[in-house]
Design an enzyme around this catalytic site. Structure first.
Site, PDB file in Angstrom:
ATOM      1  N   LYS A  87       0.853  -1.199   0.000  1.00 31.04           N
ATOM      2  CA  LYS A  87       0.000   0.000   0.000  1.00 31.04           C
ATOM      3  C   LYS A  87       0.886   1.246   0.000  1.00 31.04           C
ATOM      4  CE  LYS A  87      -4.005   1.903   2.518  1.00 31.04           C
ATOM      5  NZ  LYS A  87      -4.888   1.755   3.696  1.00 31.04           N
TER       6      LYS A  87
ATOM      7  N   SER B 168      -9.771   1.609   2.722  1.00 32.14           N
ATOM      8  CA  SER B 168      -8.911   2.394   1.856  1.00 32.14           C
ATOM      9  C   SER B 168      -7.839   1.581   1.127  1.00 32.14           C
ATOM     10  CB  SER B 168      -8.238   3.489   2.677  1.00 32.14           C
ATOM     11  OG  SER B 168      -7.377   2.908   3.639  1.00 32.14           O
TER      12      SER B 168
ATOM     13  N   SER C 164      -9.939  -0.671   6.883  1.00 30.58           N
ATOM     14  CA  SER C 164      -9.329  -0.450   5.572  1.00 30.58           C
ATOM     15  C   SER C 164      -8.641  -1.664   4.951  1.00 30.58           C
ATOM     16  CB  SER C 164      -8.333   0.717   5.638  1.00 30.58           C
ATOM     17  OG  SER C 164      -9.036   1.927   5.646  1.00 30.58           O
TER      18      SER C 164
END
Ligand SMILES: [Mg+2]
Ligand SMILES: [Zn+2]
Lengths: 473, 475, 93
Positions: free
Chosen positions: B69, B144, B168
């Site tokens: 990420k 996210s 997330s």
């Protein structure tokens, strides 16, 4: 005599002390030894506030803070934590300062100073730990600068902020308070007060019970006195003109010796304090007893002891206990010679010569001091020669014994003087007669002859006495 | 579409060919991708894979490609948090988890798309454009960590790392039909993870199967003295790979099936609980009365912390800088132009919640409610071994559906945020499909009891087929 | 209810420039969220302590041992705005 404080001056000080004797910064392993290095060379992701970096508390910094708190007679708090103080400034790489808020590591305390009218207690409100911001350099003056240069070497250095109550009544008292703080901190060996930025002062000043102004950016003790004198005068003039003093922050312009209003929109402070989620609470009060036990004898106690133990004057006791190094130096000397002589030589003569040259006590050796005092007290050299030796060592180096020889400073022995007196009198019968007839000046002629014969090594006063004794029979 | 391949198959392939070839095939797939899951691929990935081959690396992840990420710092590889404000920022240091991965021989493929600064549930707020759900390109992948879930689901990476502040990792895992774990707070060092809400978030792994999650945890979890909230506790996660839930006590919080839950999702989760019963576990309903307030509490805490965490992005030291004739104006313009709308809203709300006059009403109150939420978990988990419920109340929604209504977006997190408030571990794994879209089952455990959670998840996987279905095979 | 003026003030506190047109839109969107947050008022939190840290850990320290800092060029590598080893920014006032 009681000090009346006619203008109702009240001064409170916030003193930021940089703990530059720690090896590393407060939250990262960067070295604190940056003072002579290039900008931005003592910086890591943590103290540069890079995204993703996290702080970890320097354990020794916490112990230093407790030591300071105890030396200022403060209570050590049961549990504390770090908070974020949120505001924007380019020297603050994270956009907040990590500091302590509701539970400072050290609470209420006190410091005793020599006030306007004798001993005065200055109350300490609190002492808390926080991180130093970076250093800004304005290209041009702060008001008309073309830009700002930022060096983060200082960022993250450990600060102890010592906040006092507004207990000082004059710039002089403020100065004494600062000197006392510095002296105590010096004893604790937590900082080197000579390094740039080691102690920085913000002052709260008010007159006649009015609102206070905060004066920031004071970087020296002399500066503090000047800033305070100016600010008090400014406030008094304003009151005289019938104007109200407003609560505000003012910037001390050291070069011009004035304080300037900093009122701008960013004055509306709202720091939005909240506990730093990246650090866990500290429960360290249980460490206080051991730290207290290990605390050195502090200036007040040492002064008291010097008075008692060595029978010196109050002035000498104060002069010899302000700096721990000087106190230790003195005691080493006093162990070998008469302590009263030692006090005179260290406090009056040696310190004077050192100050004149802007030197530290380290610049002169204990054994050399002992040697000089010995030579004088054993009557081998004159006092004046003793001073000359100290000056020579400081300016050119060398050992006192060698300097005495090189410069022929040894006083000549008594029988040589006696013989010279005898000869001089014999060769100056006329002058002797004149003297006996009342011409006092004739004596100088005979003493001069003695000095000539001893090549100036006799003590003139001594020679004079000897000549007189001989003539008068 | 490349078939899903787990770590053990990858290792076999490497043994047969080479790490370089395996990495090259993933890079090729990424090159053909149309889901916008990666922001950056690492230009040295092949070189690194070659190094594994020639060095005879024997680490547990030797040659295994992984996607990261874009809020996890990687030396020399751009890290943007999907924000314009971090455009061009290249970290000079590795996050703790990246050090661990490199040491274990993993090959970083690149950095995945996300909601800007991890603030979102849809990966639509990225400066680099939305990531599409591999199961249906008209839908969001969740967020996210949408990129990290989508690239695993799309076969562009076998495994990935995300971060979970309020769901997330679990939300995109559920929406993309993969497995995602939010570990206990303190389990994995946050050093190098760009903070959104420090007191809530953890890095978490995503994979196509539970065993790979355990393998990743064995590598990335553990004590790190650089993170003061890191907990020193040894554990071997792969020991939990046992198909055995006999006697497992499951609690089902009734509040997790509240208003707004999709009926089909509800049914699939009950089916899953039924399956556990068949497998020898028992279940009972439990009550967690403060769940209703968890969402508001969570958002206030997260926004407050975020308002401070994001203060460092002022254009002075890195990233985007706008023009301004004094520093404060420059900073205000940089932040106005550099942050997206949702980030600015959260910064403003967080600033407001901490400001004089509102601090107690919002911030302090939320922390007290947090205590109550945590007590709900303590009570419930004293009676049962794990809690189960739906990860998300609905399957993935359509792109654009909620983008202009922040509140409706926040409400989607209702079942995931309480877990972060309590700091407990939680996993999401596939438990069925609704109209071709995957649904996630959430299993929550006690602090540091990841192994019970993993064992429960592994057992379910061994006895069901949901995880074998891949995008593109949708009937 | 957050007012337009409060939005602008908060914008300044947070150093996010908000022009007048925007502040209306912000006020509306923020109010819908704040309205939702208001439901916390219902919860009785008398005698409930706040949870700042979810794990009960205290006294995490580091030894006072120097670690290597970054070289200057790396420190300055993420900005064009620099001068003689310093970061350079517009003036402050
Ligand atoms: Mg301060
Ligand atoms: Zn540092």
């Amino acid at each position: 005599m009681v000090y009346e404080n006619p203008d109702g001056v009240r001064i409170g000080l916030e003193v930021h002390v940089q703990l530059n004797k720690l090896n590393t910064k407060l939250f990262c392993g960067c070295s604190t030894d940056y003072h002579n290095d290039e900008p931005n060379t003592h910086v890591c992701p943590v103290c540069l506030g890079l995204p993703g970096s996290l702080p970890v508390i320097n354990e020794r910094a916490v112990e230093f803070a407790i030591r300071i708190g105890l030396a200022l007679n403060c209570e050590i708090v049961e549990q504390t934590q770090f908070h974020r103080k949120n505001y924007y400034y380019p020297d603050l790489p994270k956009g907040f300062q990590t500091t302590q808020y509701d539970y400072p590591i050290a609470g209420k305390g006190k410091v005793v100073i020599e006030g306007e009218d004798g001993e005065r207690v200055i109350r300490i409100t609190r002492a808390h730990m926080e991180e130093d911001p970076g250093k800004l350099q304005h290209i041009g003056t702060i008001e008309k600068s073309k830009g700002t240069l930022i060096n983060y070497n200082r960022s993250g250095m450990t600060l102890i902020e010592i906040v006092s109550e507004p207990d000082m009544r004059s710039p002089k008292e403020a100065r004494r308070y600062l000197d006392k703080l510095r002296s105590i901190l010096d004893y604790l060996e937590v900082f080197d007060g000579d390094l740039e930025g080691a102690m920085r002062v913000d002052a709260n000043v008010s007159v006649y019970g009015g609102d206070r102004a905060e004066v920031k950016n004071i970087s020296s003790f002399k500066g503090a006195e000047r800033a305070l004198l100016y600010e008090i005068m400014r406030q008094k003039n304003q009151v005289r003109r019938g104007e109200k003093i407003v609560m505000e922050t003012r910037h001390f312009d050291e070069a011009r010796g004035v304080t300037i209003s900093m009122r701008t929109k960013e004055e509306e402070h709202d720091y939005r304090y909240f506990p730093e989620p990246d650090l866990v609470p500290l429960r360290v009060a249980d460490r206080a007893p051991a730290i207290l036990k290990a605390l050195p004898e502090l200036p007040d106690a040492k002064r008291e002891r010097f008075l008692q133990q060595y029978g010196m004057s109050g002035m000498h006791a104060r002069a010899l206990t302000t700096e721990i190094k000087v106190a230790n130096f003195y005691e080493e000397v006093a162990a070998k010679v008469d302590p009263k002589d030692a006090a005179v030589w260290v406090a009056d003569i040696l310190k004077g010569e050192l100050n004149y040259r802007d030197l530290d006590i380290d610049a002169f050796a204990v054994e050399d001091t002992v040697a000089v005092i010995g030579l004088v007290t054993e009557n081998k050299i004159t006092e004046q020669s003793g001073v000359e030796i100290i000056r020579t060592v400081l300016d050119h180096g060398g050992k006192p014994q060698d300097i005495v020889k090189e410069r022929g400073l040894l006083k000549v022995e008594d029988d040589i003087v006696a013989q010279a007196v005898e000869e001089a009198i014999n060769e100056s019968q006329e002058a002797v007669a004149d003297y006996l007839a009342g011409k006092e000046k004739s004596l100088n002629f005979i003493v001069g002859k003695v000095m000539q014969k001893t090549k100036g090594r006799a003590d003139a006063r001594e020679a004079r006495e000897k000549v007189l004794a001989k003539i008068k029979g | 579409m490349t078939a899903w391949t787990g770590i053990s198959e990858i290792k076999q392939k490497i043994a047969e060919t080479s790490a370089e070839e395996v990495t090259a095939s993933y890079l090729e797939t990424i090159g053909k991708s149309c889901i916008n899951g990666f922001i950056t691929t690492w230009d040295k990935a092949l070189e690194a894979a070659r190094g594994i081959d020639t060095g005879g690396h024997e680490g547990p992840l030797a040659g295994v490609p992984i996607a990261i990420k874009d809020n996890i710092s990687t030396t020399g590889l751009s890290t943007t948090c999907s924000s314009k404000i971090l455009q061009g920022y290249v970290p000079p240091y590795d996050a703790h988890v990246i050090e661990k991965l490199r040491a274990a021989g993993a090959v970083i493929l690149g950095k995945t798309n996300m909601d800007e600064f991890a603030m979102g549930t849809s990966t639509e707020s990225s400066y680099y454009g939305a990531t599409l759900n591999p199961w249906d390109a008209a839908r969001v992948p969740g967020g996210s960590s949408g990129g990290s879930a989508a690239v695993v689901a799309a076969g562009e990476a076998p495994v990935s790392l995300g971060s979970d502040t309020g769901g997330s990792v679990r939300c995109p895992a559920a929406f993309c039909g993969v497995v995602g774990l939010k570990p206990t707070y303190g389990c994995i060092s946050r050093f190098g993870l760009i903070s959104y809400a420090n007191s809530l978030e953890q890095i978490g792994p995503l994979a196509t199967n539970v065993a790979d999650i355990a393998t990743l945890m064995d590598v990335i979890a553990g004590y790190d003295p650089r993170d003061s909230t890191s907990i020193n506790r040894e554990n071997t996660y792969s020991n939990a790979m046992k198909d055995d839930v006999k006697g497992l006590k499951i609690g089902v919080p009734e509040e997790y099936f509240g208003e707004g839950i999709d009926e089909d999702v509800e049914k699939l989760v009950w089916d899953a609980i039924g399956k556990y019963e068949d497998m020898g576990a028992s279940w009972k309903k439990v009550s967690m009365p403060h769940t209703k307030y968890a969402l508001a509490s969570y958002y206030i805490i997260a926004m407050s912390e975020a308002s401070s965490n994001l203060a460092r992005f002022d254009g002075t030291r890195y990233g985007f800088r706008a023009d301004g004739d004094n520093w404060h104006v420059m900073a205000s313009k940089t932040r106005a132009q550099g942050f997206g709308e949702e980030v600015k809203r959260r910064i403003l709300l967080g600033t407001y919640a901490l400001s004089a006059g509102y601090h107690d009403k919002y911030y302090l109150k939320s922390l007290k409610v947090r205590t109550l939420v945590k007590q709900d978990f303590d009570r419930a988990l004293a009676e049962v071994d794990v809690l189960m419920g739906p990860t998300m109340p609905t399957p993935a929604f359509r792109i654009g559906e909620k983008i202009d209504d922040p509140l409706s977006l926040y409400l989607a997190d209702v079942n995931t945020v309480p877990i972060n408030l309590a700091g407990v571990p939680s996993i999401s794994l596939p438990c069925g499909f609704v109209e071709g879209m995957p649904v996630g089952l959430q299993i929550i455990g006690k602090h540091f009891d990841e192994n019970t959670v993993l064992r429960a998840a592994y057992s379910f996987e061994q006895n069901t087929e949901h995880h074998t279905r891949r995008p593109g095979e949708v009937a | 209810m957050i007012t337009k003026e409060e939005v602008e003030h908060v914008g300044w506190l947070a150093r996010v420039e908000i022009d007048e047109k925007e502040s209306d839109v912000y006020a509306e969107k923020l109010n819908s969220v704040l309205d939702y947050f208001g439901q916390l008022d219902e919860v009785d939190t008398k005698d409930v302590p706040p949870t700042y840290h979810v794990m009960d850990v205290v006294n995490v320290f580091r030894e006072d041992v120097v670690k290597e800092s970054m070289p200057q060029d790396i420190v300055l590598s993420n900005t064009e705005h620099k001068k003689e080893g310093n970061f350079k920014s517009p003036r402050i006032m």
